[in-house]
Design an enzyme around this catalytic site. Structure first.
Site, PDB file in Angstrom:
ATOM      1  CG  ASP A 181      55.040 -54.797   3.585  1.00  0.00           C
ATOM      2  OD1 ASP A 181      54.229 -54.634   2.584  1.00  0.00           O
ATOM      3  OD2 ASP A 181      55.563 -53.387   3.900  1.00  0.00           O
ATOM      4  CG  ASN A 190      45.426 -53.266  -1.151  1.00  0.00           C
ATOM      5  OD1 ASN A 190      44.338 -53.810  -0.644  1.00  0.00           O
ATOM      6  ND2 ASN A 190      46.387 -52.976  -0.259  1.00  0.00           N
ATOM      7  CD  GLN A 236      47.797 -52.829  -7.767  1.00  0.00           C
ATOM      8  OE1 GLN A 236      46.696 -52.881  -7.924  1.00  0.00           O
ATOM      9  NE2 GLN A 236      48.638 -53.550  -8.258  1.00  0.00           N
ATOM     10  CB  SER A 237      51.305 -48.252  -3.387  1.00  0.00           C
ATOM     11  OG  SER A 237      52.046 -49.342  -2.480  1.00  0.00           O
ATOM     12  CB  VAL A 238      54.189 -52.154  -5.860  1.00  0.00           C
ATOM     13  CG1 VAL A 238      54.952 -52.827  -6.518  1.00  0.00           C
ATOM     14  CG2 VAL A 238      54.867 -51.414  -4.520  1.00  0.00           C
ATOM     15  CG  HIS A 292      51.771 -57.064  -3.874  1.00  0.00           C
ATOM     16  ND1 HIS A 292      51.615 -56.175  -4.854  1.00  0.00           N
ATOM     17  CD2 HIS A 292      51.273 -56.319  -2.771  1.00  0.00           C
ATOM     18  CE1 HIS A 292      51.304 -54.842  -4.552  1.00  0.00           C
ATOM     19  NE2 HIS A 292      50.742 -54.985  -3.113  1.00  0.00           N
ATOM     20  CG  HIS A 333      49.624 -57.053   1.484  1.00  0.00           C
ATOM     21  ND1 HIS A 333      50.392 -55.815   1.903  1.00  0.00           N
ATOM     22  CD2 HIS A 333      48.950 -56.353   0.374  1.00  0.00           C
ATOM     23  CE1 HIS A 333      50.351 -55.001   0.979  1.00  0.00           C
ATOM     24  NE2 HIS A 333      49.485 -55.128   0.239  1.00  0.00           N
TER      25      HIS A 333
HETATM   26  P1  AMP Z   1      50.070 -52.237  -2.044  1.00  0.00           P
HETATM   27  O1  AMP Z   1      50.085 -50.913  -1.299  1.00  0.00           O
HETATM   28  O2  AMP Z   1      48.989 -53.065  -1.673  1.00  0.00           O
HETATM   29  O3  AMP Z   1      50.456 -51.991  -3.537  1.00  0.00           O
HETATM   30  O4  AMP Z   1      51.323 -52.893  -1.124  1.00  0.00           O
HETATM   31  C1  AMP Z   1      52.664 -52.618  -1.628  1.00  0.00           C
HETATM   32  C2  AMP Z   1      53.537 -52.600  -0.580  1.00  0.00           C
HETATM   33  O5  AMP Z   1      54.936 -53.252  -0.792  1.00  0.00           O
HETATM   34  C3  AMP Z   1      53.386 -51.872   0.675  1.00  0.00           C
HETATM   35  O6  AMP Z   1      52.945 -52.767   2.053  1.00  0.00           O
HETATM   36  C4  AMP Z   1      54.999 -51.527   1.049  1.00  0.00           C
HETATM   37  O7  AMP Z   1      55.259 -51.306   2.492  1.00  0.00           O
HETATM   38  C5  AMP Z   1      55.504 -52.798   0.429  1.00  0.00           C
HETATM   39  N1  AMP Z   1      57.233 -52.291  -0.081  1.00  0.00           N
HETATM   40  C6  AMP Z   1      57.202 -51.237  -0.824  1.00  0.00           C
HETATM   41  N2  AMP Z   1      58.544 -51.441  -1.440  1.00  0.00           N
HETATM   42  C7  AMP Z   1      59.224 -52.487  -0.591  1.00  0.00           C
HETATM   43  C8  AMP Z   1      60.401 -53.035  -0.470  1.00  0.00           C
HETATM   44  N3  AMP Z   1      61.634 -52.420  -1.080  1.00  0.00           N
HETATM   45  N4  AMP Z   1      60.586 -54.155   0.144  1.00  0.00           N
HETATM   46  C9  AMP Z   1      59.528 -54.851   0.959  1.00  0.00           C
HETATM   47  N5  AMP Z   1      58.415 -54.489   0.812  1.00  0.00           N
HETATM   48  C10 AMP Z   1      58.182 -53.242   0.231  1.00  0.00           C
END
Ligand code: AMP
Length: 119
Positions: A36, A92, A99-101, A105, A107
């Site tokens: 991460d 998430n 969840q932001s992406v 995934h 963690h």
């Molecule tokens: P979530 O908020 O559960 O969707 O987690 C998304 C995670 O992706 C966060 O912990 C970010 O720090 C991580 N993240 C976003 N962009 C990247 C990237 N380019 N390389 C590695 N981790 C990333």
């Protein structure tokens, strides 16, 4: 239910295609694991399927084996990182749950003491 945009390629699609770099610790035909970029703990690895599934709630019966595989890979990368007996696995689901992406995934978090409940 809040509506994600599952058809939009995410940053994780670009990591899978190697368009953008990542610190990859494991890869096979079905999934990828990488560190991460903003670690929440000394060890913080993300395990993602190569198939884009926006949220866990969007997975279907046909994803059953893939989801099982992600769990086993998460345990393996935790073990390889030296935290096989002390890690947390988090997914998430939805923006309101953090969840932001929108590409599922796990963690894999460890390397420090972990509190419960997580909040
Ligand atoms: P979530 O908020 O559960 O969707 O987690 C998304 C995670 O992706 C966060 O912990 C970010 O720090 C991580 N993240 C976003 N962009 C990247 C990237 N380019 N390389 C590695 N981790 C990333």
């Amino acid at each position: 239910m809040e509506k994600p945009t599952p058809s939009d390629p995410t940053i994780f699609s670009k990591i899978i295609s190697k368009e953008i770099p990542a610190d990859i610790v494991y890869e096979d035909d079905l999934c990828l694991a990488f560190k991460d970029i903003m670690p929440a703990a000394p060890i913080h690895i993300l395990v993602i399927p190569k198939k884009p599934i926006a949220r866990l709630i969007d997975a279907t019966e046909s994803d059953k084996a893939l989801l099982g595989h992600l769990n086993l890979v998460a345990a393996q990368v935790a073990n390889d990182a030296g935290i096989g007996d002390k890690f947390r696995l988090v997914m998430n689901n939805g923006a309101k749950a953090g969840q932001s992406v929108f590409h599922i995934h796990y963690h894999v978090i460890g390397g420090r003491s972990l509190q419960w409940p997580p909040g």
